[in-house]
Write a protein that holds these residues in place. Sequence first.
Motif, PDB file in Angstrom:
ATOM      1  N   ALA A  43       5.572  54.543 -37.536  1.00  0.00           N
ATOM      2  CA  ALA A  43       6.519  53.486 -37.905  1.00  0.00           C
ATOM      3  C   ALA A  43       6.874  53.465 -39.390  1.00  0.00           C
ATOM      4  CB  ALA A  43       5.950  52.131 -37.490  1.00  0.00           C
ATOM      5  N   ALA A  49      13.204  51.168 -37.263  1.00  0.00           N
ATOM      6  CA  ALA A  49      12.895  50.054 -36.367  1.00  0.00           C
ATOM      7  C   ALA A  49      13.560  50.242 -35.005  1.00  0.00           C
ATOM      8  CB  ALA A  49      13.339  48.737 -36.987  1.00  0.00           C
ATOM      9  N   ARG A 139       7.306  50.065 -44.683  1.00  0.00           N
ATOM     10  CA  ARG A 139       8.015  51.348 -44.631  1.00  0.00           C
ATOM     11  C   ARG A 139       7.906  52.064 -45.977  1.00  0.00           C
ATOM     12  NH1 ARG A 139      13.428  52.790 -45.984  1.00  0.00           N
ATOM     13  NH2 ARG A 139      14.145  54.626 -44.831  1.00  0.00           N
TER      14      ARG A 139
END
Length: 161
Positions: A43, A49, A139
């Motif tokens: 991720a 996303a 992120r």
Amino acid sequence: MRGLAFIVLMATAALLTVPSAHAVDHKSGGASVSDTCGGTLFADYLATAEGTADTAFAGTLTVVGGASPIAMTLTPQASAGAIPNGLVRTGFFHPAISDDAVTSAPNLLEDISGRSRIRFETPWGPTLATAGCTGATTRVTKLAGGLTFHGVAYEYVLTRA
């Protein structure tokens, strides 16, 4: 028997003298670490996303203290349908050298302070990069690291929006 005990004792002492600041621990499956910035390989490094491959990191690889940078990219790879497949492609691009790239499966690591690090292959061998995040997101938007090739030390900083 005393000789064997001495060898074991000396080996243990040698291990304890290794500087802990450089220790890196592989997590099971390389899937996550405790750090919030880059704590999850898929991720935070590879996917958006929406579940598609994230944008590439781009920057330069330079001789430590020198000039003549080499363009460097780290691009998450996608399978059919733009779904990330867990691989990254690292490329070097410079007019004086032949362009080169390699695809590898990265590993997520954690240093002793809990910070996330990512290990991946480059055309000149493996490297370990420290993750950087912008704002409150997990992120990763910046990677900083180094590698040695033919006895020459290089460092890089890669970023993405």
